[in-house]
Motif scaffolding. Structure first.
Motif, PDB file in Angstrom:
ATOM      1  N   UNK A 298      20.119 -18.849 102.870  1.00  0.00           N
ATOM      2  CA  UNK A 298      20.983 -17.870 103.544  1.00  0.00           C
ATOM      3  C   UNK A 298      22.174 -18.569 104.184  1.00  0.00           C
ATOM      4  N   UNK A 299      21.937 -19.732 104.779  1.00  0.00           N
ATOM      5  CA  UNK A 299      23.045 -20.492 105.378  1.00  0.00           C
ATOM      6  C   UNK A 299      24.047 -20.914 104.313  1.00  0.00           C
ATOM      7  N   UNK A 300      23.532 -21.429 103.194  1.00  0.00           N
ATOM      8  CA  UNK A 300      24.424 -21.869 102.114  1.00  0.00           C
ATOM      9  C   UNK A 300      25.220 -20.702 101.558  1.00  0.00           C
ATOM     10  N   UNK A 301      24.563 -19.540 101.412  1.00  0.00           N
ATOM     11  CA  UNK A 301      25.257 -18.344 100.946  1.00  0.00           C
ATOM     12  C   UNK A 301      26.372 -17.954 101.915  1.00  0.00           C
ATOM     13  N   UNK A 302      26.041 -17.948 103.215  1.00  0.00           N
ATOM     14  CA  UNK A 302      27.026 -17.562 104.216  1.00  0.00           C
ATOM     15  C   UNK A 302      28.237 -18.464 104.224  1.00  0.00           C
TER      16      UNK A 302
ATOM     17  N   UNK B 133      20.874 -11.278 108.080  1.00  0.00           N
ATOM     18  CA  UNK B 133      21.260 -10.357 109.141  1.00  0.00           C
ATOM     19  C   UNK B 133      22.249  -9.323 108.614  1.00  0.00           C
ATOM     20  N   UNK B 134      22.572  -8.381 109.474  1.00  0.00           N
ATOM     21  CA  UNK B 134      23.564  -7.376 109.105  1.00  0.00           C
ATOM     22  C   UNK B 134      24.931  -8.009 108.849  1.00  0.00           C
ATOM     23  N   UNK B 135      25.236  -9.084 109.570  1.00  0.00           N
ATOM     24  CA  UNK B 135      26.507  -9.777 109.335  1.00  0.00           C
ATOM     25  C   UNK B 135      26.534 -10.379 107.931  1.00  0.00           C
ATOM     26  N   UNK B 136      25.381 -10.876 107.456  1.00  0.00           N
ATOM     27  CA  UNK B 136      25.305 -11.379 106.085  1.00  0.00           C
ATOM     28  C   UNK B 136      25.558 -10.250 105.090  1.00  0.00           C
TER      29      UNK B 136
ATOM     30  N   UNK C 125      29.170 -16.160  92.997  1.00  0.00           N
ATOM     31  CA  UNK C 125      29.414 -16.800  94.293  1.00  0.00           C
ATOM     32  C   UNK C 125      29.202 -18.307  94.242  1.00  0.00           C
ATOM     33  N   UNK C 126      28.340 -18.774  93.314  1.00  0.00           N
ATOM     34  CA  UNK C 126      28.094 -20.213  93.143  1.00  0.00           C
ATOM     35  C   UNK C 126      27.633 -20.865  94.448  1.00  0.00           C
ATOM     36  N   UNK C 127      26.487 -20.423  94.903  1.00  0.00           N
ATOM     37  CA  UNK C 127      25.879 -20.973  96.120  1.00  0.00           C
ATOM     38  C   UNK C 127      25.295 -22.352  95.794  1.00  0.00           C
ATOM     39  N   UNK C 128      25.667 -23.394  96.526  1.00  0.00           N
ATOM     40  CA  UNK C 128      25.126 -24.730  96.237  1.00  0.00           C
ATOM     41  C   UNK C 128      23.598 -24.746  96.342  1.00  0.00           C
ATOM     42  N   UNK C 129      22.984 -25.523  95.508  1.00  0.00           N
ATOM     43  CA  UNK C 129      21.524 -25.613  95.495  1.00  0.00           C
ATOM     44  C   UNK C 129      21.033 -26.237  96.784  1.00  0.00           C
ATOM     45  N   UNK C 130      19.984 -25.665  97.349  1.00  0.00           N
ATOM     46  CA  UNK C 130      19.364 -26.211  98.543  1.00  0.00           C
ATOM     47  C   UNK C 130      17.867 -26.040  98.422  1.00  0.00           C
ATOM     48  N   UNK C 131      17.127 -26.931  99.059  1.00  0.00           N
ATOM     49  CA  UNK C 131      15.672 -26.861  98.993  1.00  0.00           C
ATOM     50  C   UNK C 131      15.111 -26.186 100.227  1.00  0.00           C
TER      51      UNK C 131
END
Length: 291
Positions: A228-232, A252-255, A285-291
């Motif tokens: 979610x952080x990476x997406x944001x 969250x709603x902001x997301x 959106x190309x969200x970077x990969x995260x574990x």
């Protein structure tokens, strides 16, 4: 004093320094040479864009606007550390500045405070715009700062210049405040260190790893995840932020509101722009990969 690098030599120098280059159509011949001299060149000027999003910032710097026609630089350095080449030749980036500063750049001696605006900087400097709001709060990711360093070093190495040939726009003219968010002294120190060793190995096409779509049900559970952080962060980078604080790791709603902006940016409407991620918009959106 130096003859400007040809497109091929510029590209080779950047790649030899390990820069991730994106070539945009027409960059080799896009310039404003019909408006004045291009060269001899003496250095590199670093700027910030006061904008967000890679694509929109590249378009702005390529095309300019009514009061200042493009191109507005030679390359745009985005937050992911990519250097988007958009021009070769004279560009509307430096404007007029102080001839005392130019003499110091040529001699690579300490820079005086800029006073007069009596010298055409567009004829004498390469210019690179860095995607950043320039408010002192917008972050400078490590990948972006590394790209600024490598790009500057590549041009200095090609011309046999030292780090003293790299300046900020605010060091050229008192009328400007960019770049803001890091110090030029620190940047020049890193460039000087890099120039003491051989350039980074050439880099071929980079295939980044992106986060697979986690499924629509993932978001309905209000997950707490680094995804979610990476997406944001990607939404913020694309100029689609509805955040007051963050982004954070909890959905969250902001997301949702930010993601709805992204969907609308892609051209979606109605239920397709309700802020709940789908596979097509997620992949775009190309969200970077995260574990």
């Amino acid at each position: 004093m130096a003859t400007p690098l040809s497109p091929d030599r510029l590209l080779a120098a950047l790649r030899a320094e390990g820069v991730r280059v994106v070539e945009h159509p027409g960059w080799r011949t896009r310039n404003r040479n019909h408006k004045g001299a291009w060269g001899p060149v003496h250095g590199v000027v670093i700027h910030h864009t006061v904008s967000t999003g890679s694509a929109s910032s590249v378009a702005l710097c390529r095309d300019g606007y009514s009061a200042l026609p493009g191109p507005l630089c030679h390359g745009v350095i985005d937050k992911e550390g990519r250097v988007h080449l958009i021009a070769n030749g004279r560009a509307n980036h430096a404007g007029t500045g102080d001839d005392d500063v130019l003499r110091a750049v040529i001699a690579e001696t300490p820079l005086p405070e800029p006073g007069e605006n009596n010298t055409d900087g567009n004829a004498r400097f390469y210019g690179f715009e860095c995607v950043n709001l320039g408010d002192g709060k917008d972050p400078w990711p490590a990948a972006q700062l590394d790209a600024v360093e490598r790009t500057s070093a590549a041009i200095c190495r090609a011309h046999r210049w030292g780090a003293g040939s790299v300046i900020g726009h605010k060091e050229w003219t008192a009328a400007k405040s960019d770049p803001r968010g890091f110090t030029m002294e620190g940047l020049r120190s890193r460039i000087a260190s890099r120039l003491k060793s051989a350039p980074g190995r050439p880099t071929g096409p980079v295939t980044p790893r992106y986060q697979p779509f986690p499924g629509a049900g993932f978001f309905a559970t209000q997950p707490v995840s680094p995804i979610i952080t990476a997406m944001g962060r990607r939404l913020v980078a694309e100029g689609c932020s509805a955040y007051r604080v963050g982004p954070g790791s909890t959905w969250s709603e902001a997301d949702r509101l930010s993601y709805a902006k992204w969907q609308r940016k892609l051209g979606h409407t109605g239920d397709d722009a309700d802020g709940w991620p789908g596979r097509a918009s997620w992949d775009a959106l190309k969200v970077p990969y995260t574990t």
